[in-house]
Design an enzyme around this catalytic site. Structure first.
Site, short mmCIF file in Angstrom:
data_model
loop_
_atom_site.label_atom_id
_atom_site.label_comp_id
_atom_site.label_asym_id
_atom_site.label_seq_id
_atom_site.Cartn_x
_atom_site.Cartn_y
_atom_site.Cartn_z
N SER A 46 0.81 -1.23 0.00
CA SER A 46 0.00 0.00 0.00
C SER A 46 0.84 1.28 0.00
O SER A 46 0.30 2.36 -0.25
CB SER A 46 -0.96 0.03 1.20
OG SER A 46 -0.25 0.21 2.40
N LYS A 83 1.12 4.63 6.98
CA LYS A 83 0.42 5.41 5.94
C LYS A 83 0.84 6.87 6.06
O LYS A 83 1.44 7.30 7.03
CB LYS A 83 -1.10 5.34 6.12
CG LYS A 83 -1.70 3.94 6.06
CD LYS A 83 -1.77 3.42 4.65
CE LYS A 83 -2.47 2.09 4.57
NZ LYS A 83 -1.60 0.93 4.72
#
Length: 130
Positions: A46, A83
Site C-alpha cells: 500500500s 500510511k
C-alpha cells in the site's frame, strides 16, 4: 563502511576509491534520537509510491509529533498501519501511496494512536544469482 564524497552516476561511473571521504555508520546516519527510535518491517504494497515495499525496513522516531504529510506508524483499534497522515476539513485520514487502496478515515470513537514518524527507510534488493 566507507562513504564516498562523489555522487554516483546512474550511467557508467568511474572507480570511486580515490574519492573515499570517511567512514559511515548507517545507524548514526538514520537515527537521530536513539532512545525513541525503533525499526520495523513493512508488510504489503500500500505504500509503494513512497518507496516502501513489502519487507522494507522503516526507521521510526516515536518522539516526533506527526504532522500533515508525514508517513506515520499508527494504531487504529489495535491494528497497526504505516500510511501518510492527512487532515481535511477537520477529519483525519491515513492515506496509502498506492491507488488501488482507499484512504482510511479515522472516525469518531475509534482508538487512534500515532506511534511515530517514519524518518528513513532501508530497502534491500534481491541479489541472489538467477
Amino acid at each position: 563502511m566507507p562513504l564516498f564524497a562523489c555522487k554516483v552516476s546512474a550511467g557508467f561511473p568511474s572507480p570511486a576509491s580515490d574519492y573515499e571521504e570517511k567512514k559511515l555508520n548507517l545507524h548514526d546516519y538514520v537515527v537521530e534520537n536513539e532512545t525513541t527510535t525503533y525499526f520495523v518491517k513493512a508488510q504489503g504494497d500500500s505504500m509503494i509510491g513512497a518507496g516502501i515495499f513489502d519487507g522494507t525496513l522503516l526507521i521510526v522516531d516515536k518522539s516526533l509529533e506527526a504532522s500533515e504529510g508525514d508517513i506515520v506508524v499508527a494504531f487504529i483499534n489495535g491494528e497497526c498501519f504505516v500510511k501518510r497522515l492527512r487532515y481535511e476539513k477537520g477529519k483525519t485520514f491515513l492515506c496509502p501511496e498506492n491507488k488501488v487502496y482507499p484512504a482510511r478515515e479515522i472516525k469518531e470513537g475509534e482508538s487512534f494512536h500515532p506511534f511515530g514518524v517514519v524518518t528513513a527507510i532501508c530497502t534491500k534488493f534481491n541479489t541472489k544469482k538467477r
